[in-house]
Design a protein around this motif. Structure first.
Motif, mmCIF file in Angstrom:
data_model
loop_
_atom_site.group_PDB
_atom_site.id
_atom_site.type_symbol
_atom_site.label_atom_id
_atom_site.label_comp_id
_atom_site.label_asym_id
_atom_site.label_seq_id
_atom_site.Cartn_x
_atom_site.Cartn_y
_atom_site.Cartn_z
ATOM 1 N N HIS A 1 0.834 -1.208 0.000
ATOM 2 C CA HIS A 1 0.000 0.000 0.000
ATOM 3 C C HIS A 1 0.867 1.256 0.000
ATOM 4 O O HIS A 1 0.580 2.234 -0.698
ATOM 5 N N VAL B 1 2.150 2.176 -3.423
ATOM 6 C CA VAL B 1 1.140 2.865 -4.227
ATOM 7 C C VAL B 1 0.986 4.309 -3.750
ATOM 8 O O VAL B 1 1.001 5.251 -4.552
ATOM 9 N N ARG C 1 1.633 7.742 -5.903
ATOM 10 C CA ARG C 1 0.490 8.640 -6.151
ATOM 11 C C ARG C 1 0.774 10.035 -5.620
ATOM 12 O O ARG C 1 0.398 11.039 -6.250
ATOM 13 N N GLU D 1 0.020 -0.503 -8.155
ATOM 14 C CA GLU D 1 -1.363 -0.921 -7.882
ATOM 15 C C GLU D 1 -1.557 -2.394 -8.234
ATOM 16 O O GLU D 1 -2.224 -3.128 -7.499
ATOM 17 N N TRP E 1 0.110 -4.419 -5.496
ATOM 18 C CA TRP E 1 -0.703 -4.391 -4.277
ATOM 19 C C TRP E 1 -1.874 -5.360 -4.406
ATOM 20 O O TRP E 1 -2.169 -6.138 -3.500
#
Length: 82
Positions: free
Chosen positions: A10, A13, A17, A61, A64
């Motif tokens: 997580h 990601v 981001r 992503e 994950w």
């Protein structure tokens, strides 16, 4: 252990981001980031690393999702032991 792996995935990601968000917030037109040694350390011979953050977000992503998919049966099984 499984919670740690999910947290790491997580975080991968979220950090990508966040950096992509900064690029967008500052109207930077390129999604590329280059990591390189400072000029005085360039003699070490390390090559710069070029990353396309849009592709990095997609890849993170996917990783994950794969980690969650692989760990879900394990987490369910461990939950039955408690």
């Amino acid at each position: 252990m499984s919670e740690t792996l999910l947290s790491v995935a997580h975080t991968m990601v979220a950090t990508r981001r966040s950096v992509l968000g900064l690029i967008n917030d500052h109207d930077i037109e390129s999604p590329f980031v280059v990591f390189a040694e400072p000029d005085e350390e360039a003699a070490s011979g390390a090559e710069p690393v070029h990353l396309n953050l849009e592709q990095e977000v997609i890849a993170a992503e996917a990783a994950w999702g794969r980690v969650k998919q692989l760990l879900e049966p394990v987490m369910q099984e461990v939950g039955t032991w408690r």
